[in-house]
Design an enzyme around this catalytic site. Sequence first.
Site, PDB file in Angstrom:
ATOM      1  CE  LYS A   1     -13.947  -1.229   1.520  1.00 49.05           C
ATOM      2  NZ  LYS A   1     -13.089  -2.147   2.299  1.00 49.05           N
TER       3      LYS A   1
ATOM      4  CD  GLU B   1      -7.918  -1.362  -1.568  1.00 50.97           C
ATOM      5  OE1 GLU B   1      -8.958  -1.547  -0.915  1.00 50.97           O
ATOM      6  OE2 GLU B   1      -6.779  -1.443  -1.089  1.00 50.97           O
TER       7      GLU B   1
ATOM      8  CB  THR C   1      -1.787  -2.111  -7.842  1.00 53.06           C
ATOM      9  OG1 THR C   1      -2.704  -2.389  -6.792  1.00 53.06           O
ATOM     10  CG2 THR C   1      -2.556  -1.722  -9.093  1.00 53.06           C
TER      11      THR C   1
ATOM     12  CG  HIS D   1      -2.018  -0.956   1.177  1.00 51.55           C
ATOM     13  ND1 HIS D   1      -2.956  -1.081   2.188  1.00 51.55           N
ATOM     14  CD2 HIS D   1      -2.372  -1.872   0.250  1.00 51.55           C
ATOM     15  CE1 HIS D   1      -3.828  -2.025   1.874  1.00 51.55           C
ATOM     16  NE2 HIS D   1      -3.480  -2.521   0.706  1.00 51.55           N
TER      17      HIS D   1
ATOM     18  CB  ALA E   1     -14.430  -9.831 -14.027  1.00 49.46           C
ATOM     19  CB  ALA E   2     -10.440 -10.175 -10.692  1.00 53.24           C
TER      20      ALA E   2
ATOM     21  CE  LYS F   1     -14.814  -9.012   1.277  1.00 57.67           C
ATOM     22  NZ  LYS F   1     -14.295  -8.667  -0.057  1.00 57.67           N
TER      23      LYS F   1
ATOM     24  N   GLY G   1     -14.486 -10.144  -6.857  1.00 61.80           N
ATOM     25  CA  GLY G   1     -15.575 -10.176  -7.826  1.00 61.80           C
ATOM     26  C   GLY G   1     -15.350 -11.263  -8.849  1.00 61.80           C
TER      27      GLY G   1
END
Length: 337
Positions: free
Chosen positions: A258, A110, A77, A41, A179-180, A197, A177
């Site tokens: 967020k 993000e 990323t 990050h 797609a990834a 979750k 999600g």
Amino acid sequence: MTIPFRFGYKASAEQFGPAELLEYGVLAEQAGFDSIFVSDHFQPWNHEGGHAPAAMPWLGALGARTEKIIMGTSVLTPSFRYHPGVVAQAFGTLGALFPGRVILGVGSGEALNEVVLGLPWPEMKERFARLKEAITIIETLWTEDRVTYEGQFFRTQDATIYDKPTTPVPIYIGASGPAATRLAGRMADGFITTSGKKRELYTDTLLPALAEGIEKGGRTADDVDTLMEMKVSFDHDRERALQDTRYWAPLALTPEEKMGVEDPIEMQRLADALPIERAASRWIVSTDPDEHVARINEYIDLGFKHLVFHGPGADQRRFIELYGAEVLPRLRAQHGG
């Protein structure tokens, strides 16, 4: 080949400075953890008391201080702050230094980590396309010389990574999600997601998408490691275990709460307003090691085989030693690894 069970430690780079975090990584290997994963990050979740050490040099230091533990990012990323060629060079070096011990975990990113540098923050469709392109460049640079690539987002001109990994560096894709997750099944060595979750997200969305990607890629389930970052708060004092989750209250914010938040000061303000019960809602909070094992087994039963444990408290030495002594042996007795 059947993928073995692995039980890892999440190094909380958002919570601890690089030197302190390094000592926790060394201790985790001594306590019997199989792997260490760290997020890359640029900014932490909390402005006050937060940290954000760069993952790539930190992994180099960790490799030098440890002997056998597997280490990687969860996630980095490779498509905004970094050109994917730079990521290929850095992880090529890590792979050459520590063969067979390095994993590159990547994701689409993000806003909190990218916008602060003046970078654009496009819609998910473009972020996903950038990630696919970045992975292609990284893998090509690791296997070919003089790479010229003309993509939609990135370009290389006669690029060569001169110090390539001596053994392949697996690439894992982090996803929340479909797609990834399908992309991970189709082309990655591993799939990373996080616990806490709704069960239906895993059973009805993510795991079917992973299976679909594996089928489209002409692969089998044993070709893809399944890594679950487990949020666990374990202590002999229940109130302490509960309060330890306070620092990580931002994780309890909904995606809508967020969405697009680019400032850690604002993220901290939103999180501080949450009651402790909601801050703890994504964590397994218990004083009973058998309860931890039972709750962890729910994810193992879904098909996850690489469990990386994230303890939220400020006293990480206490967490590592307690979990290493009371929970890991129970898991190994049931699942090996």
